[in-house]
Structure formats: structure tokens, C-alpha cells
Design an enzyme around this catalytic site. Sequence first.
Site, mmCIF file in Angstrom:
data_model
loop_
_atom_site.group_PDB
_atom_site.id
_atom_site.type_symbol
_atom_site.label_atom_id
_atom_site.label_comp_id
_atom_site.label_asym_id
_atom_site.label_seq_id
_atom_site.Cartn_x
_atom_site.Cartn_y
_atom_site.Cartn_z
ATOM 1 N N ASP A 54 18.776 -13.730 -34.356
ATOM 2 C CA ASP A 54 17.689 -14.025 -33.420
ATOM 3 C C ASP A 54 16.748 -12.440 -33.417
ATOM 4 O O ASP A 54 17.234 -11.675 -33.393
ATOM 5 C CB ASP A 54 17.857 -14.521 -32.032
ATOM 6 N N TYR A 117 30.417 -9.349 -34.459
ATOM 7 C CA TYR A 117 29.554 -9.198 -33.774
ATOM 8 C C TYR A 117 30.062 -8.186 -32.686
ATOM 9 O O TYR A 117 31.193 -8.176 -32.025
ATOM 10 C CB TYR A 117 28.860 -10.121 -33.224
#
Length: 265
Positions: A54, A117
Site C-alpha cells: 500500500d 515484513y
Amino acid sequence: RYLIFFQYIGTKYGAVKVPPHQLEKKGVQDHLEDALRRLRPLNPVSLSISSRTDRGVHALSNSAHFDFQRKNDKPPFTEEILVEALNFHLKAEQIVTRAYRVPDDFHARFRALSRTYVYRIALGVSQPAQLPLGERDMCWNLRHRELDVEAMREAAAMLVGTHDFSSFRAVNSDMPFRNPVKTLDVASIQPGREIPFWELTFQSKSFLYKQVRRMTGALVAVGQGRISLTKLKDILESRDSLAYPHNVVAPARGLFLTRVDYRES
């Protein structure tokens, strides 16, 4: 066919193409495809990105594949020359770090073995100006210094393994087509460096939409005593995105895609 790795700061743009009416806010994919077109391939340019981050989410190592046919029977670019050429045409956005020739059936998204991540949290920062300049918009700064890290680690251990993570995904157009069952291989919480930082690491073959930010927000809420371990277990086992508490999702700015791994072969 080539596989490339690249990095970017998500506060400037997201990973994928933006709609035509928003071209003043190009995504990384737009910049890379523009650079590829300047190399004048015979074939149409189409980049397939492995991980669709995003806007606001950063990447130390995202990846993508594309096909490239040169004119006049010229030999394929070497991997080193391709990196140099792309970065030359990217100008100020020199983000390509590596390139590899891969088989014609290789797919950057579906051949990935895992994605890692890291979410970075700064503690005790009441004002953004107290952060080093390079850390602004690169972490989630919490005003309070105290987190129950042991409770957070116990909560993270509950998320490791194979689960239906429906409660930890946000609603989007891909929702009916994505299997919510994921295997989370790693969910660790380690101290960072310099000012008081904590780094939350998550590794899985793939993730659902906003899953990492939702897991992070839930773990921080556990650390702050706003969500109990029993409540977290209930959220996970409900398999319902509506069961996830409001105003708990971690902001995008602290999240980094750090690795996309493939088989060496």
C-alpha cells in the site's frame, strides 16, 4: 524474462500502477515501466510485481518479473547492464538493486517461497521532531514508553502456524478470490537500535490485504493492555474481519517489506 529486485520509500508512492486520472501520483510500477520503455523493447512492456504494498508501506527488497526482446537480433542485456540502464533512466529514483535471467515460465508472485515484513515502533516519542530526521514517516511513534513485550510475544506465538486469518484482513475487491488460510512461519519481536525501538518481524509465503498491519496493531494493543490474550484468540478464531476492533490497525508508515525469497535454482 528477468527478475529484478528494487527498493522504495512508500510515503512517496505505492508499488503498483495508479489509475490514469492520478498520473501525477505515479506508483513504482509506473516508474519502472517508463524506464523499460526507454530501452526500446520490441515487445509491449508489462511488469508483474510480487508484493503489492500500500501507499505508505516501504520496501527494502520487493521484486517483479518482465519479458524484454531487443531489436535487430541484439543479444539479451546482461544482468549488470540491465540494472545500470534502468537506474540511468529512473534518474533520481535509482531503486533497482539486482537483476537475474529466469526461465520463461517464472512468475515473481507465485514462485516466491516467502515474504518477510518488519514493522518498526518507536517508544516515548511525544513529538515527531524528537525523531531523527531519517526516521520520520518510517516508524509508528507511540507516546508511551511502556509495552508489555512478554505479553506481545505470547500473543505473537498464537498467530504462528496455519490459521484462517479472515479476522486480520481488510475488505477489498480481491477478498472473494483469496484463500484466508495462511501459514505464518515467523512472528518475532526484537529490540531495535538507537532510540527505543521495537521491530516486529512476520514471515509467510503470502499475506492477506493489510494482514501485517492488523496483526501489528493487535499485538501493540496487547502490549498496552487494551486487548487480552483471550480476546486476541477469540478474534483469530472468529474468522471474521468484522471481529477485528476498530481503530487498532497500525499505520502504514512503520511497515517495511524486507525480503522476497526464491529458490536459488
